[in-house]
Design a protein around this motif. Structure first.
Motif, PDB file in Angstrom:
ATOM      1  N   LEU A 167      63.115   6.486  51.270  1.00 34.75           N
ATOM      2  CA  LEU A 167      61.926   5.583  51.387  1.00 34.75           C
ATOM      3  C   LEU A 167      61.461   5.006  50.110  1.00 34.75           C
ATOM      4  CD1 LEU A 167      60.116   4.463  53.778  1.00 34.75           C
ATOM      5  CD2 LEU A 167      58.621   6.358  53.249  1.00 34.75           C
ATOM      6  N   SER A 168      61.197   3.806  50.143  1.00 37.51           N
ATOM      7  CA  SER A 168      60.611   3.148  49.139  1.00 37.51           C
ATOM      8  C   SER A 168      59.799   2.044  49.470  1.00 37.51           C
ATOM      9  CB  SER A 168      61.863   2.242  48.505  1.00 37.51           C
ATOM     10  OG  SER A 168      61.486   1.451  47.331  1.00 37.51           O
ATOM     11  N   SER A 169      58.612   1.844  48.802  1.00 41.68           N
ATOM     12  CA  SER A 169      57.602   0.803  48.842  1.00 41.68           C
ATOM     13  C   SER A 169      58.145  -0.331  48.792  1.00 41.68           C
ATOM     14  CB  SER A 169      56.616   1.358  47.970  1.00 41.68           C
ATOM     15  OG  SER A 169      56.744   0.987  46.512  1.00 41.68           O
ATOM     16  N   GLN A 170      59.336  -0.614  48.065  1.00 36.30           N
ATOM     17  CA  GLN A 170      59.638  -2.015  47.879  1.00 36.30           C
ATOM     18  C   GLN A 170      58.682  -2.842  47.350  1.00 36.30           C
ATOM     19  OE1 GLN A 170      62.381  -3.527  51.102  1.00 36.30           O
ATOM     20  NE2 GLN A 170      63.467  -1.562  51.304  1.00 36.30           N
ATOM     21  N   LEU A 171      57.984  -2.566  46.282  1.00 38.78           N
ATOM     22  CA  LEU A 171      56.990  -3.426  45.978  1.00 38.78           C
ATOM     23  C   LEU A 171      57.506  -4.149  44.523  1.00 38.78           C
ATOM     24  CD1 LEU A 171      53.807  -1.297  46.260  1.00 38.78           C
ATOM     25  CD2 LEU A 171      53.900  -3.367  47.179  1.00 38.78           C
ATOM     26  N   SER A 172      58.922  -3.315  44.091  1.00 40.01           N
ATOM     27  CA  SER A 172      59.085  -3.573  42.726  1.00 40.01           C
ATOM     28  C   SER A 172      59.464  -5.020  42.394  1.00 40.01           C
ATOM     29  CB  SER A 172      60.339  -2.538  42.391  1.00 40.01           C
ATOM     30  OG  SER A 172      61.411  -2.855  43.467  1.00 40.01           O
ATOM     31  N   ALA A 173      60.045  -5.708  43.434  1.00 43.11           N
ATOM     32  CA  ALA A 173      60.218  -7.244  42.977  1.00 43.11           C
ATOM     33  C   ALA A 173      58.972  -7.912  42.916  1.00 43.11           C
ATOM     34  CB  ALA A 173      61.209  -7.752  44.215  1.00 43.11           C
ATOM     35  N   TRP A 174      58.010  -7.766  43.577  1.00 43.82           N
ATOM     36  CA  TRP A 174      56.730  -8.527  43.345  1.00 43.82           C
ATOM     37  C   TRP A 174      56.007  -8.219  41.788  1.00 43.82           C
ATOM     38  CZ3 TRP A 174      57.543  -6.993  48.596  1.00 43.82           C
ATOM     39  CH2 TRP A 174      57.490  -7.967  49.345  1.00 43.82           C
ATOM     40  N   LEU A 175      56.045  -6.698  41.501  1.00 43.16           N
ATOM     41  CA  LEU A 175      55.580  -6.580  40.340  1.00 43.16           C
ATOM     42  C   LEU A 175      56.619  -6.874  39.032  1.00 43.16           C
ATOM     43  CD1 LEU A 175      55.192  -2.463  41.329  1.00 43.16           C
ATOM     44  CD2 LEU A 175      53.469  -4.029  40.589  1.00 43.16           C
ATOM     45  N   ALA A 176      57.832  -6.903  39.474  1.00 42.51           N
ATOM     46  CA  ALA A 176      58.905  -7.420  38.230  1.00 42.51           C
ATOM     47  C   ALA A 176      58.344  -9.143  37.894  1.00 42.51           C
ATOM     48  CB  ALA A 176      60.112  -7.384  38.691  1.00 42.51           C
ATOM     49  N   LEU A 177      58.054  -9.884  38.727  1.00 42.43           N
ATOM     50  CA  LEU A 177      57.705 -11.276  38.536  1.00 42.43           C
ATOM     51  C   LEU A 177      56.038 -11.257  38.380  1.00 42.43           C
ATOM     52  CD1 LEU A 177      60.046 -13.466  40.789  1.00 42.43           C
ATOM     53  CD2 LEU A 177      60.153 -12.981  38.129  1.00 42.43           C
ATOM     54  N   GLY A 178      55.560 -10.280  38.490  1.00 45.64           N
ATOM     55  CA  GLY A 178      53.920 -10.442  38.170  1.00 45.64           C
ATOM     56  C   GLY A 178      53.388 -11.036  39.462  1.00 45.64           C
ATOM     57  N   CYS A 179      54.077 -11.072  40.553  1.00 47.66           N
ATOM     58  CA  CYS A 179      53.318 -11.621  41.713  1.00 47.66           C
ATOM     59  C   CYS A 179      52.237 -10.630  42.071  1.00 47.66           C
ATOM     60  CB  CYS A 179      54.441 -11.846  42.912  1.00 47.66           C
ATOM     61  SG  CYS A 179      55.447 -12.885  42.526  1.00 47.66           S
ATOM     62  N   LEU A 180      52.157  -9.051  41.889  1.00 52.96           N
ATOM     63  CA  LEU A 180      51.607  -8.125  42.041  1.00 52.96           C
ATOM     64  C   LEU A 180      51.167  -7.551  40.649  1.00 52.96           C
ATOM     65  CD1 LEU A 180      52.749  -6.156  44.948  1.00 52.96           C
ATOM     66  CD2 LEU A 180      50.707  -7.581  44.922  1.00 52.96           C
ATOM     67  N   SER A 181      49.909  -7.221  40.637  1.00 50.78           N
ATOM     68  CA  SER A 181      49.337  -6.529  39.352  1.00 50.78           C
ATOM     69  C   SER A 181      49.686  -4.880  39.453  1.00 50.78           C
ATOM     70  CB  SER A 181      48.045  -6.900  39.168  1.00 50.78           C
ATOM     71  OG  SER A 181      47.112  -5.787  38.410  1.00 50.78           O
ATOM     72  N   PRO A 182      49.980  -4.225  38.763  1.00 48.84           N
ATOM     73  CA  PRO A 182      50.300  -2.830  38.733  1.00 48.84           C
ATOM     74  C   PRO A 182      49.049  -2.169  39.038  1.00 48.84           C
ATOM     75  CG  PRO A 182      50.848  -3.520  36.542  1.00 48.84           C
ATOM     76  CD  PRO A 182      50.621  -4.855  37.318  1.00 48.84           C
ATOM     77  N   ARG A 183      47.984  -2.624  38.190  1.00 50.14           N
ATOM     78  CA  ARG A 183      46.351  -2.352  38.943  1.00 50.14           C
ATOM     79  C   ARG A 183      46.137  -2.340  39.995  1.00 50.14           C
ATOM     80  NH1 ARG A 183      43.494  -3.858  33.107  1.00 50.14           N
ATOM     81  NH2 ARG A 183      43.558  -5.967  34.259  1.00 50.14           N
ATOM     82  N   MET A 184      46.472  -3.636  40.602  1.00 45.57           N
ATOM     83  CA  MET A 184      46.094  -3.562  42.216  1.00 45.57           C
ATOM     84  C   MET A 184      46.736  -2.588  42.999  1.00 45.57           C
ATOM     85  SD  MET A 184      44.458  -5.504  44.486  1.00 45.57           S
ATOM     86  CE  MET A 184      44.044  -7.066  43.979  1.00 45.57           C
ATOM     87  N   VAL A 185      47.971  -2.522  42.723  1.00 48.65           N
ATOM     88  CA  VAL A 185      48.681  -1.422  43.513  1.00 48.65           C
ATOM     89  C   VAL A 185      48.110  -0.243  43.327  1.00 48.65           C
ATOM     90  CG1 VAL A 185      50.905  -0.364  43.721  1.00 48.65           C
ATOM     91  CG2 VAL A 185      50.794  -2.777  43.266  1.00 48.65           C
ATOM     92  N   TYR A 186      47.669   0.319  42.166  1.00 44.09           N
ATOM     93  CA  TYR A 186      47.194   1.508  41.711  1.00 44.09           C
ATOM     94  C   TYR A 186      45.811   1.779  42.614  1.00 44.09           C
ATOM     95  CZ  TYR A 186      44.851   5.243  39.169  1.00 44.09           C
ATOM     96  OH  TYR A 186      43.695   6.258  38.865  1.00 44.09           O
ATOM     97  N   TRP A 187      45.054   0.660  42.665  1.00 42.05           N
ATOM     98  CA  TRP A 187      43.647   0.921  43.272  1.00 42.05           C
ATOM     99  C   TRP A 187      43.850   1.051  44.822  1.00 42.05           C
ATOM    100  CZ3 TRP A 187      40.214   3.195  40.656  1.00 42.05           C
ATOM    101  CH2 TRP A 187      40.218   3.031  39.554  1.00 42.05           C
ATOM    102  N   GLN A 188      44.918   0.077  45.270  1.00 40.78           N
ATOM    103  CA  GLN A 188      45.114   0.242  46.838  1.00 40.78           C
ATOM    104  C   GLN A 188      45.541   1.432  46.939  1.00 40.78           C
ATOM    105  OE1 GLN A 188      44.813  -2.234  49.384  1.00 40.78           O
ATOM    106  NE2 GLN A 188      43.278  -3.231  47.675  1.00 40.78           N
ATOM    107  N   VAL A 189      46.466   2.111  46.353  1.00 48.14           N
ATOM    108  CA  VAL A 189      46.873   3.546  46.581  1.00 48.14           C
ATOM    109  C   VAL A 189      45.686   4.579  46.725  1.00 48.14           C
ATOM    110  CG1 VAL A 189      48.363   5.504  45.722  1.00 48.14           C
ATOM    111  CG2 VAL A 189      49.126   3.039  45.656  1.00 48.14           C
ATOM    112  N   LYS A 190      44.856   4.358  45.508  1.00 48.66           N
ATOM    113  CA  LYS A 190      43.729   5.209  45.541  1.00 48.66           C
ATOM    114  C   LYS A 190      42.685   5.063  46.890  1.00 48.66           C
ATOM    115  CE  LYS A 190      44.613   7.423  41.631  1.00 48.66           C
ATOM    116  NZ  LYS A 190      44.765   8.987  41.687  1.00 48.66           N
TER     117      LYS A 190
END
Length: 428
Positions: free
Chosen positions: A244-267
């Protein structure tokens, strides 16, 4: 300066949220000129005979840029698209629009760093400053508990000290309004054919993830809904077998998603649903992304610890049938072939699949690791230079982290995946 204009050079940072570069440019200027360069170097053939960018990632990029353009148009502006190298066009743009400064996110891989250096040299002759931002990591370098030169080379030490002593900053808000430089011709997003792809009509993008900030944020939100797969599947065995994968990596790779945004959503999700192995896996993935980027920042090409790497790479590029069979998913090993089929037809396989096919290529087929890394560079929709080449070097046993070789026990993993295979040596 009267009517100060800043050119904002977008690269792998295709978003409005948590974009310090954009926030600073808006604050320090009277108007901004967003620009994206379709650099032909990213669509050329490599020395390995592979494409620098494959068709799936190119289409994801096009979708991400359409999304960014749409966001700017809603604010009464646009983004300028230029087909060509930034070094060849920035002088003309600076002079035509009377640009005072150029802002960009600096990359860490050698090729991308060289482009930044070339642009900086060019702008220096025009007495225009190129301001660098680092916006691709979870932790800002200045917030780490050690300077770049002292970052631990062992991932476990990096993780322990960072999680204990560093903080993840809150996200920058998306701008509510932007003043844009006046311009009439903003250019078009080139078609796949215009980018050099020869399409045969069999390309199937139905059901393919949509590029762009809006789609990335939507996917992120869906992961943490109460009825999502990540919320429901909380068992370790399920996680191991399903890949199972979150499959967020493509959006992270091109910077469509901020890693900090992902972090705080997980928290936030942890506060609602409690601890979850999949939440932990997402956070661990963000840390690995940071680790490889900081390793490249610290060591550069020396991260690979391989003497005469250039000669090895040139030699490796002439590998024969075994490499071709691996690429085509015709090794005769069912699980390796299945993962390679998925890679070729979707541009994505989960992390365990990447470890398995890499371990098989390097340690069973005895093929130089750079051949596999170059093929992944072409095929992966979520290709990020530091993570891709860093992971391959680790599996080959060449990274600086001598205590944590990122390899796998093939027999163990094949057993977990319940796939019958011929006898294979173990490479734990």
């Amino acid at each position: 300066m009267k009517n100060k204009k800043i050119l904002v050079w977008f690269r792998n940072d295709l978003r409005l949220h948590d974009n310090e570069m954009l926030v600073e440019a808006i604050a320090k200027s009277d108007s901004i000129l967003p620009v994206y360069f379709f650099d032909p170097r990213y669509f050329d053939e490599t020395r390995f005979g592979t494409a620098k960018t494959g068709v799936f990632r190119a289409e994801f990029l096009r979708g991400s840029l359409k999304s960014l353009r749409s966001a700017f148009r809603k604010m009464g502006g646009d983004i300028l698209f230029v087909q060509g190298r930034p070094e060849d066009y920035l002088k003309e743009l600076v002079e035509r629009f009377d640009i005072a400064e150029v802002y960009h996110h600096r990359e860490v891989a050698p090729e991308e760093t060289l482009i930044s250096d070339n642009v900086e040299d060019l702008l220096w002759t025009l007495k225009v400053n190129l301001r660098h931002f680092i916006g691709h990591t979870l932790y800002n370098k200045e917030d780490l508990p050690f300077p770049i030169k002292d970052i631990p080379d062992v991932f476990s030490q990096f993780k322990k000290k960072t999680e204990r002593d560093a903080i993840v900053k809150s996200c920058f808000s998306s701008p509510e309004s932007i003043a844009f430089v006046e311009n009439q011709e903003w250019g078009e997003i080139p078609s796949l054919e215009e980018l050099g792809f020869i399409l045969n009509g069999n390309e199937n993008f139905n059901g393919y993830p949509e590029g762009g900030e809006e789609a990335g944020l939507g996917h992120l939100k869906s992961l943490f809904a109460a009825d999502s797969t990540i919320y429901l599947k909380n068992g370790k065995n399920n996680a191991d077998k399903s890949g199972l994968s979150s499959q967020l990596s493509a959006w992270l790779a091109l910077g469509c998603l901020s890693p900090r945004m992902v972090y705080w959503q997980v928290k936030d999700a942890e506060s609602k649903f409690g601890p979850n192995i999949h939440f932990n896996q997402i956070l661990l993935g963000l840390l690995w992304r940071d680790y490889f980027r900081f390793m490249f920042k610290k060591h550069g090409i020396a991260f690979f610890q391989e003497e005469k790497l250039e000669n090895e790479v040139l030699y490796a590029a002439v590998e024969g049938d075994a490499l071709d069979n691996w690429k085509l998913g015709k090794t005769g090993n069912p699980i390796v072939d299945k993962y390679m089929f998925d890679l070729n037809t979707t541009g994505f396989i989960p992390h365990i699949g990447r470890q398995l096919v890499a371990t098989y290529l390097i340690h069973v087929q005895k093929i130089h690791w750079t051949c596999g890394a170059a093929y992944f560079e072409e095929k992966l929709i979520d290709y990020a230079a530091a993570s891709n080449w860093g992971n391959w070097a680790s599996i080959a046993g060449l990274s600086k982290d001598v205590k944590s070789k990122n390899s796998v026990d093939l027999n163990k993993q094949f057993k977990i995946l319940e796939v019958e295979i011929p006898d294979q040596p173990s490479f734990a």
